[in-house]
Design a protein around this motif. Structure first.
Motif, PDB file in Angstrom:
ATOM      1  N   ASP A 122       0.814  -1.220   0.000  1.00 11.13           N
ATOM      2  CA  ASP A 122       0.000   0.000   0.000  1.00 11.13           C
ATOM      3  C   ASP A 122       0.842   1.262   0.000  1.00 11.13           C
ATOM      4  O   ASP A 122       0.314   2.361  -0.246  1.00 11.13           O
ATOM      5  N   GLN A 123       2.164   1.151   0.273  1.00 12.72           N
ATOM      6  CA  GLN A 123       3.019   2.320   0.240  1.00 12.72           C
ATOM      7  C   GLN A 123       3.401   2.713  -1.184  1.00 12.72           C
ATOM      8  O   GLN A 123       3.751   3.868  -1.435  1.00 12.72           O
ATOM      9  N   MET A 126       1.514   5.621  -2.789  1.00 15.14           N
ATOM     10  CA  MET A 126       1.808   6.860  -2.056  1.00 15.14           C
ATOM     11  C   MET A 126       3.197   7.374  -2.408  1.00 15.14           C
ATOM     12  O   MET A 126       3.406   8.597  -2.532  1.00 15.14           O
ATOM     13  N   THR A 130       3.963  10.940  -4.205  1.00 15.18           N
ATOM     14  CA  THR A 130       4.842  11.900  -3.524  1.00 15.18           C
ATOM     15  C   THR A 130       5.977  12.340  -4.439  1.00 15.18           C
ATOM     16  O   THR A 130       6.341  13.520  -4.476  1.00 15.18           O
ATOM     17  N   GLN A 254       8.374  12.015   2.681  1.00 15.02           N
ATOM     18  CA  GLN A 254       7.382  12.033   3.735  1.00 15.02           C
ATOM     19  C   GLN A 254       6.032  11.666   3.122  1.00 15.02           C
ATOM     20  O   GLN A 254       5.465  12.418   2.342  1.00 15.02           O
ATOM     21  N   LEU A 255       5.522  10.477   3.447  1.00 11.63           N
ATOM     22  CA  LEU A 255       4.292   9.982   2.855  1.00 11.63           C
ATOM     23  C   LEU A 255       3.074  10.614   3.525  1.00 11.63           C
ATOM     24  O   LEU A 255       3.167  11.117   4.659  1.00 11.63           O
ATOM     25  N   PRO A 256       1.912  10.579   2.849  1.00 17.79           N
ATOM     26  CA  PRO A 256       0.713  11.189   3.432  1.00 17.79           C
ATOM     27  C   PRO A 256       0.303  10.597   4.772  1.00 17.79           C
ATOM     28  O   PRO A 256      -0.311  11.279   5.594  1.00 17.79           O
ATOM     29  N   ASP A 257       0.623   9.324   5.011  1.00 11.93           N
ATOM     30  CA  ASP A 257       0.238   8.713   6.288  1.00 11.93           C
ATOM     31  C   ASP A 257       1.220   9.011   7.412  1.00 11.93           C
ATOM     32  O   ASP A 257       1.103   8.457   8.511  1.00 11.93           O
ATOM     33  N   GLY A 258       2.229   9.873   7.137  1.00  9.78           N
ATOM     34  CA  GLY A 258       3.189  10.261   8.162  1.00  9.78           C
ATOM     35  C   GLY A 258       4.460   9.442   8.183  1.00  9.78           C
ATOM     36  O   GLY A 258       5.410   9.804   8.883  1.00  9.78           O
ATOM     37  N   GLU A 259       4.528   8.336   7.442  1.00 14.78           N
ATOM     38  CA  GLU A 259       5.727   7.509   7.418  1.00 14.78           C
ATOM     39  C   GLU A 259       6.799   8.148   6.535  1.00 14.78           C
ATOM     40  O   GLU A 259       6.500   8.911   5.610  1.00 14.78           O
ATOM     41  N   THR A 260       8.059   7.790   6.816  1.00 15.58           N
ATOM     42  CA  THR A 260       9.193   8.320   6.066  1.00 15.58           C
ATOM     43  C   THR A 260       9.884   7.176   5.333  1.00 15.58           C
ATOM     44  O   THR A 260      10.155   6.124   5.917  1.00 15.58           O
TER      45      THR A 260
END
Length: 432
Positions: A122-123, A126, A130, A254-260
């Motif tokens: 799912d990443q 995103m 990005t 920096q992904l929309p869900d806050g993960e890097t």
């Protein structure tokens, strides 16, 4: 670490094995009262009597060298042309020629790619969104990111929603709304009618030519977690400035869900190396300088000999950087250590000359050159030969390190043999 271990082992051998070898081999003694041949040659080439003139000339040269060095540092002395760091051997040139033929005919291959490894499927969308958003507001000439390749190119996302839309289109085309059209228009729409047997595209339906790629299927069987990025066509992959720009765009996402998500690739590695040189170069040089100052104070003492040694070492190092600037030698990941090494060698030579000069009843630069000057020069000559051997390397980075180090070696041995005796004579109150 390798250099430090090597020096320690050489010291141990010099203090233990060498005396024993002299006793074993040197049973036949031969006394001589003549000066060494190298000492006589040095006296003819660089011997002097007027110490004040030597010190004055050194001050003028140091002032000129300082101006050159300041301008060199202010103009960014680091090497950004990647072509100056590669090999110029026959095999390397032939390989690059074939790579160019391949790139011109089939597009750029793996060489220019930067890879991102997603943790979960799912990443992937995103990450793609990005990356594309980075250049969305930029002009075409200012863009850094080119194509982004992922499993989404073969297995598109949101297929259920897209199939539902196609089903709605099919119902519209199958209804009575088309009765008002003529036959030609109905034939055109019939060609655009979505087939009734459409199914979601899955990884299992992909051909082996796609599934078996290493960036698609990993060694542990996971699928579609690798993404590859090409730099924009306007960027030069041999230009370090462009590589740094590209690395800054893709290094950390920096992904929309806050993960890097972090990345890696040739451009990112080059930028990291350049950052390390900029950070570590001054730090290493400062540590070396401080350590050498402490050593001089402990070994030589707080006297004019220590001052002469430090001045000569600084002058030799300054002259080295100035000559490198005039020759347009840039600092790369190898030759940035040439300056700390030169500091150590300059101190070594200057201390030996200062000890010999100051032990004399009447300090005489000519006598110093004839005696300890020859030993110091031979010691330096062996190092020159070692650095000189690097000049025949096919790798331009290694060749650059050899050139910079050889310049530093010559500069430091000259200041040790000429400037140190002159300073000691002048500070002793004697012009002759």
């Amino acid at each position: 670490m390798i250099g430090a271990i090597g020096m320690l082992l050489c010291w141990v051998a010099s203090y233990t094995l060498l005396p024993a070898m002299i006793i074993v081999v040197g049973k036949r003694l031969r006394a001589t009262t003549s000066d060494p041949m190298i000492g006589r040659v040095l006296v003819r080439l660089i011997g002097f009597r007027n110490s004040r003139a030597v010190v004055g000339a050194a001050l003028v040269i140091a002032a000129i060298a300082t101006v050159i060095v300041v301008r060199y540092v202010a103009a960014d002395p680091f090497e950004y042309d990647i072509k100056q760091l590669r090999s110029e051997g026959h095999d390397a040139i032939e390989s690059r020629n074939w790579m160019k033929v391949s790139d011109d005919n089939f597009g750029r291959g793996y060489a220019g790619r930067t890879f991102i490894a997603a943790d979960r499927p799912d990443q992937v969308p995103m990450i793609v969104d990005t990356l594309l958003a980075r250049d969305a507001a930029r002009k075409p000439k200012e863009r850094t990111i080119g194509s982004v390749e992922s499993i989404l190119d073969a297995v598109p996302p949101d297929q259920d929603k897209k199939l539902a839309v196609l089903a709605d289109i099919r119902k519209l085309l199958d209804g009575d709304a088309l009765d008002a059209l003529d036959d030609k228009q109905r034939e055109e729409l019939e060609e655009l009618r979505p087939p009734a047997d459409l199914q979601p595209i899955t990884f299992g339906l992909l051909p082996p030519s796609i599934k078996d790629k290493p960036e698609v299927t990993e060694a542990d069987g996971r699928v579609g977690l690798m993404l590859s990025i090409h730099s924009a066509n306007g960027l030069d992959e041999w230009n370090g400035h462009d590589l740094v720009r590209f690395a800054s765009s893709v290094r950390k996402l920096q992904l929309p869900d806050g993960e890097t998500v972090t990345t890696s690739g040739s451009s990112v590695i080059f930028a990291d190396i350049l950052d390390a040189i900029e950070a570590d170069g001054p730090k290493v040089t400062a540590v070396a300088a401080i350590g050498l100052i402490v050593m001089v104070v402990l070994v030589v003492g707080r006297n004019r000999r220590a001052v002469a040694v430090l001045i000569a070492t600084i002058a030799g190092s300054l002259l080295m950087v100035a000559i490198c600037a005039l020759l347009q030698l840039k600092v790369n990941f190898l030759d940035f250590v040439a300056l700390p090494i030169t500091l150590g060698l300059g101190i070594d030579y200057a201390i030996n000359v200062a000890h010999r000069q100051d032990e004399a009843v009447l300090p005489d630069p000519i006598m110093t050159l004839r005696t300890s000057g020859s030993a110091v020069f031979v010691c330096s000559l062996t190092t020159m030969i070692g650095y000189g051997s690097l000049l025949v390397s096919d790798n331009l980075a290694i060749r650059g390190f050899g050139t910079a180090s050889l310049i530093g070696e010559v500069a430091c041995v000259m200041t040790a043999l000429v400037l140190v005796p002159a300073l000691l004579v002048v500070t002793a109150g004697r012009a002759r």
